[in-house]
Structures are given as C-alpha cells and as structure tokens.
Scaffold this motif. Structure first.
Motif, PDB file in Angstrom:
ATOM      1  N   GLY A 192      51.865  33.707  44.378  1.00  0.00           N
ATOM      2  CA  GLY A 192      51.817  33.855  45.844  1.00  0.00           C
ATOM      3  C   GLY A 192      50.753  34.825  46.319  1.00  0.00           C
ATOM      4  O   GLY A 192      50.128  35.526  45.520  1.00  0.00           O
ATOM      5  N   GLY A 193      50.579  34.868  47.625  1.00  0.00           N
ATOM      6  CA  GLY A 193      49.680  35.863  48.225  1.00  0.00           C
ATOM      7  C   GLY A 193      48.209  35.601  48.024  1.00  0.00           C
ATOM      8  O   GLY A 193      47.408  36.524  48.047  1.00  0.00           O
ATOM      9  N   VAL A 194      47.836  34.340  47.785  1.00  0.00           N
ATOM     10  CA  VAL A 194      46.419  34.071  47.514  1.00  0.00           C
ATOM     11  C   VAL A 194      45.867  33.035  48.499  1.00  0.00           C
ATOM     12  O   VAL A 194      45.033  32.223  48.145  1.00  0.00           O
ATOM     13  N   LYS A 195      46.331  33.115  49.737  1.00  0.00           N
ATOM     14  CA  LYS A 195      45.834  32.173  50.745  1.00  0.00           C
ATOM     15  C   LYS A 195      44.345  32.410  50.986  1.00  0.00           C
ATOM     16  O   LYS A 195      43.936  33.549  51.237  1.00  0.00           O
ATOM     17  N   PRO A 196      43.536  31.340  50.911  1.00  0.00           N
ATOM     18  CA  PRO A 196      42.119  31.533  51.189  1.00  0.00           C
ATOM     19  C   PRO A 196      41.918  32.185  52.559  1.00  0.00           C
ATOM     20  O   PRO A 196      42.655  31.901  53.501  1.00  0.00           O
ATOM     21  N   GLY A 197      40.966  33.112  52.609  1.00  0.00           N
ATOM     22  CA  GLY A 197      40.696  33.818  53.861  1.00  0.00           C
ATOM     23  C   GLY A 197      41.383  35.173  53.931  1.00  0.00           C
ATOM     24  O   GLY A 197      41.011  36.010  54.750  1.00  0.00           O
ATOM     25  N   ARG A 198      42.378  35.407  53.042  1.00  0.00           N
ATOM     26  CA  ARG A 198      43.035  36.721  53.039  1.00  0.00           C
ATOM     27  C   ARG A 198      42.025  37.791  52.608  1.00  0.00           C
ATOM     28  O   ARG A 198      41.356  37.637  51.584  1.00  0.00           O
ATOM     29  N   VAL A 199      41.921  38.854  53.393  1.00  0.00           N
ATOM     30  CA  VAL A 199      41.001  39.946  53.060  1.00  0.00           C
ATOM     31  C   VAL A 199      41.820  41.081  52.453  1.00  0.00           C
ATOM     32  O   VAL A 199      42.844  41.474  53.019  1.00  0.00           O
TER      33      VAL A 199
ATOM     34  N   PRO B 176      46.881  38.356  41.404  1.00  0.00           N
ATOM     35  CA  PRO B 176      46.988  38.733  42.825  1.00  0.00           C
ATOM     36  C   PRO B 176      47.690  40.061  43.062  1.00  0.00           C
ATOM     37  O   PRO B 176      47.565  40.633  44.141  1.00  0.00           O
ATOM     38  N   ARG B 177      48.449  40.562  42.061  1.00  0.00           N
ATOM     39  CA  ARG B 177      49.140  41.842  42.312  1.00  0.00           C
ATOM     40  C   ARG B 177      48.159  42.987  42.547  1.00  0.00           C
ATOM     41  O   ARG B 177      48.539  44.042  43.070  1.00  0.00           O
ATOM     42  N   TYR B 178      46.888  42.809  42.158  1.00  0.00           N
ATOM     43  CA  TYR B 178      45.900  43.879  42.360  1.00  0.00           C
ATOM     44  C   TYR B 178      45.258  43.837  43.743  1.00  0.00           C
ATOM     45  O   TYR B 178      44.334  44.599  44.008  1.00  0.00           O
TER      46      TYR B 178
ATOM     47  N   THR C 262      45.962  33.184  36.167  1.00  0.00           N
ATOM     48  CA  THR C 262      46.416  33.947  37.343  1.00  0.00           C
ATOM     49  C   THR C 262      45.250  34.547  38.131  1.00  0.00           C
ATOM     50  O   THR C 262      45.461  35.336  39.062  1.00  0.00           O
ATOM     51  N   GLU C 263      44.027  34.221  37.767  1.00  0.00           N
ATOM     52  CA  GLU C 263      42.860  34.866  38.401  1.00  0.00           C
ATOM     53  C   GLU C 263      42.675  34.437  39.860  1.00  0.00           C
ATOM     54  O   GLU C 263      43.021  33.320  40.249  1.00  0.00           O
ATOM     55  N   VAL C 264      42.072  35.346  40.618  1.00  0.00           N
ATOM     56  CA  VAL C 264      41.748  35.068  42.020  1.00  0.00           C
ATOM     57  C   VAL C 264      40.253  35.306  42.198  1.00  0.00           C
ATOM     58  O   VAL C 264      39.720  36.326  41.729  1.00  0.00           O
ATOM     59  N   LEU C 265      39.585  34.363  42.860  1.00  0.00           N
ATOM     60  CA  LEU C 265      38.161  34.526  43.161  1.00  0.00           C
ATOM     61  C   LEU C 265      38.012  35.046  44.585  1.00  0.00           C
ATOM     62  O   LEU C 265      38.573  34.467  45.520  1.00  0.00           O
ATOM     63  N   LEU C 266      37.277  36.164  44.713  1.00  0.00           N
ATOM     64  CA  LEU C 266      37.061  36.740  46.038  1.00  0.00           C
ATOM     65  C   LEU C 266      35.573  36.731  46.361  1.00  0.00           C
ATOM     66  O   LEU C 266      34.733  36.948  45.483  1.00  0.00           O
ATOM     67  N   LYS C 267      35.269  36.518  47.647  1.00  0.00           N
ATOM     68  CA  LYS C 267      33.912  36.725  48.136  1.00  0.00           C
ATOM     69  C   LYS C 267      33.827  38.193  48.516  1.00  0.00           C
ATOM     70  O   LYS C 267      34.666  38.698  49.266  1.00  0.00           O
TER      71      LYS C 267
ATOM     72  N   SER D 267      39.508  31.202  46.219  1.00  0.00           N
ATOM     73  CA  SER D 267      40.334  30.255  45.463  1.00  0.00           C
ATOM     74  C   SER D 267      41.055  31.019  44.361  1.00  0.00           C
ATOM     75  O   SER D 267      40.801  32.203  44.146  1.00  0.00           O
ATOM     76  N   SER D 268      41.967  30.315  43.669  1.00  0.00           N
ATOM     77  CA  SER D 268      42.727  30.990  42.614  1.00  0.00           C
ATOM     78  C   SER D 268      43.171  29.976  41.580  1.00  0.00           C
ATOM     79  O   SER D 268      43.222  28.770  41.855  1.00  0.00           O
ATOM     80  N   GLY D 269      43.488  30.491  40.385  1.00  0.00           N
ATOM     81  CA  GLY D 269      43.969  29.644  39.308  1.00  0.00           C
ATOM     82  C   GLY D 269      45.402  29.198  39.577  1.00  0.00           C
ATOM     83  O   GLY D 269      46.082  29.753  40.461  1.00  0.00           O
ATOM     84  N   PRO D 270      45.917  28.230  38.807  1.00  0.00           N
ATOM     85  CA  PRO D 270      47.270  27.712  39.043  1.00  0.00           C
ATOM     86  C   PRO D 270      48.356  28.782  38.905  1.00  0.00           C
ATOM     87  O   PRO D 270      49.317  28.799  39.678  1.00  0.00           O
ATOM     88  N   GLY D 271      48.177  29.715  37.983  1.00  0.00           N
ATOM     89  CA  GLY D 271      49.176  30.778  37.774  1.00  0.00           C
ATOM     90  C   GLY D 271      49.228  31.730  38.951  1.00  0.00           C
ATOM     91  O   GLY D 271      50.271  32.290  39.277  1.00  0.00           O
ATOM     92  N   ALA D 272      48.080  31.946  39.598  1.00  0.00           N
ATOM     93  CA  ALA D 272      48.030  32.860  40.745  1.00  0.00           C
ATOM     94  C   ALA D 272      48.752  32.255  41.923  1.00  0.00           C
ATOM     95  O   ALA D 272      49.415  32.956  42.693  1.00  0.00           O
TER      96      ALA D 272
END
Ligand code: ZN
Ligand code: ZN
Length: 353
Positions: A89-96, A142-144, A26-31, A80-85
């Motif tokens: 939902g809510g993990v569209k690339p570019g979302r700040v 992504p809930r965080y 469920t992880e999300v990678l952020l810049k 980017s994000s893992g398959p569980g994330a």
C-alpha cells in the motif's frame, strides 16, 4: 535518465545517461523532486575519512566503490512500484514523499530492533545504493516513504539527514535540554537545523561555536543565544562563562580534533558530549578525566525511520522553521559540491532535476 555520478574519487561528477530503473518486488520508483547536498557527499566524493595520525579509512574498505550516485536527502514523487509494494500500500502514483535513506540489511540484530541506521551491512541510499543526484531513484520498500503534506519540497529534503541527525543527537541529551543551553559546535546546515530542532523541542537554547563570522551571524539570526568564535584563544572560557561554569550538553557537529578538544575542555562536571561530525582526526584522552569529571562521551549516527517520522510530525505540529535553502539545477551538482567544500554555503543547497 540523467545522473550525476562519481566515476573517480576526487574528480568532478560526470553526467551519465542510464535507463530508467524498473521497480522489482517491493521497490518503488520515484521521480526526484529535490536532493540535498550534505558534507557526507563530500566524503563519498573524496573517497575517504580522516582517522588522524596520517591514517585514512577508504570507502573501498567499507565496500563502497564508484560509480556512485550521491545524495541521501531526497524528496520524490511516486511513478510506479513492484507487485510486492502494491500489496504493502501507499504507493499511489503522484504521491510526494520524503525518503528515509538510512536503510539496513533488514536481517541483523540492529535492523530487527528498528535501528537500520547502525546496520552492519548498510544499504543507505546515496551511499551503498544510488541516491538523488539523478532524475529517478529506487526505494526498496514503501515503508521508507514519509509524508510531508503541507511542507515545502525543497525545505523538507534536508530533514532526511541534517534533520534526523540533529534530532537523534539532541534527543540523547534527554530532559537536560529544557534546563540548560546546548553548546553546538559547527553552524553549517546541521548547526542551523539543530537550533531549530532545539527550539521546536522546547529547549533552553543554543550557544553556537563556529570559525566563520558569516555562519555565526546566520546562527544568531536563527535564534542562537550566543555565537562564539571557535578560533578565539579563550573559546573554552567563553563557553564556561556563558553556561555558568561549564556546558552540560555539547553537540559537536564537526568532529575534528580541535572541536572535540574544545568540547571536552568546555564541558561541566557531569557533562554530556555527543559527536556527530565526521571531519576526522584523533584525540588522546587522560582516562581518569572520564570517571573523575565524570563525562559522558557519545557518538550519534544519522537516525532511525521512527525518528525521521517523529521529526516530520514535530515540524508539522510546531511549524518548525526551515533552515535557509538554496535551490540549484541538478546540472550544477559539481559547483554545489565545490561551494560546500570551500565553506561558501549557508544552510543547505538542494538540487532540482
Ligand atoms: Zn548527510
Ligand atoms: Zn542490518
């Protein structure tokens, strides 16, 4: 990616090159777009908390060991994000988004109540897990991620610690904030944030106490009713006079022996003292004082995800003013920590990779 890490407590952060993490599950990678510098970063860098009487609580005793990537006040852009994330939902690339860093194990009783900030096995970003003094950060779910549309990125970052810490603490005073001024001890980043939060919540106002005339000036500029020199021998009497006989609410954002002593000395009968600061020390209390005056002494530790969401909504709804923010390049992480350590920061420093 570049990270500035604590490799040895008390020594300069070092530039470390690491591979960009691959988000799993469920992880999300952020810049990282902005990462605030907080007093807690100083404690993590030094490696201990002062318990008073020469005793120290080391981070190693809490299972926190170098290498550490500090900063828990992070705004980032989804890469980017893992398959569980993706399912969540809510993990569209570019979302700040602003990151809620006060993450728990997800399984203990506190986490199940939604109080991950007081989890027995905390996993906070920038503390137990890598934080924002890096080009990228991994968020476990992504809930965080909290939306900050319309807010300035650098100004929003401090909401994740300075903001939610003061919001959660001020909420503990309940309806009293509407009728009585809150005495705020410490006019650093948290103190200035507390003044703004109090205004946004419709509070009566703030009486601020600090050692440093520059910070007292900043507090008055932010709208404090009065600023008192913490070193004045009659500081407690000045507070009692300004509050018509004693403070009903005192928020100690320093949490050192002299500040908690001042809080106790200036509180009214029936007063409520909330301690957030972690500067350290100890205190001997005459116990009959607690029931006879009668006082409420309460601790408050950062805040919950729900409180951070409430705060961001409050900021958007009331157009709450941001505290003064100075942006510096990530490469100046050491200078930024030193400036905070030596009391040279008004408001917050935010590092930008
Ligand atoms: Zn912090
Ligand atoms: Zn937990």
């Amino acid at each position: 990616m570049r990270c500035y890490c604590v490799l040895h407590h008390g020594q300069d952060l070092e530039l470390v090159e690491k591979p960009i993490p691959e988000p799993q599950g469920t992880e999300v990678l952020l810049k990282v777009r902005a990462a605030g510098v907080c007093h807690t970063d100083l404690h993590l860098w030094e490696g201990h908390y002062d318990l008073g009487g020469g005793k120290k609580l080391t981070l190693a005793e809490r299972g926190i060991k170098p290498p550490l990537t500090l900063s828990h006040e992070i705004v980032g852009e989804v890469v980017s994000s893992g398959p569980g994330a993706q399912q969540a939902g809510g993990v569209k690339p570019g979302r700040v988004a602003l990151v809620h860093p006060w993450i728990g194990c997800g399984e203990c009783a506190a986490c199940k109540r939604g109080e991950e900030n007081i989890c027995i096995k905390p996993q906070a970003l920038g503390v137990a897990r890598p934080g924002g003094f890096a080009e990228y950060v991994v968020v476990p779910h992504p809930r965080y991620l909290v939306d900050i549309d319309g807010l300035d990125i650098a100004e929003a970052a401090p909401l994740a610690c300075a903001g939610v810490t003061t919001y959660s603490a001020i909420k503990k005073f309940g309806e009293r904030i509407g009728t009585d001024p809150v005495v705020i001890i410490g006019a650093g980043g948290l103190g200035l944030m507390a003044i703004e939060v109090l205004k946004a919540l419709g509070g009566k106002g703030a009486i601020v106490v600090d050692l440093d005339p520059v910070k007292r000036e900043a507090a008055l500029a932010a709208g404090a009713l009065l600023a008192i020199d913490a070193r004045a021998p009659d500081a407690a009497q000045q507070i009692q006079q300004a509050t018509g006989g004693g403070a009903r609410e005192v928020l100690d954002l320093v949490g050192a022996t002299p500040t908690v002593s001042l809080a106790m000395a200036s509180a009214a009968r029936g007063g409520h003292v909330v301690i957030c600061g972690l500067m350290g020390g100890d205190l001997t209390l005459a116990l009959p004082v607690i029931p006879m005056r009668p006082l409420t002494l309460q601790g408050s530790y950062v805040g919950t995800l729900q409180e951070l969401q409430e705060l961001v909504d409050l900021v958007k709804r009331t157009k709450m003013k941001a505290i003064p923010v100075r942006q510096r390049p990530l490469a100046e992480a050491n200078e930024a920590l030193q400036d905070l350590h030596h009391g040279r920061v008004v408001g917050r420093t935010v590092l930008v990779p």
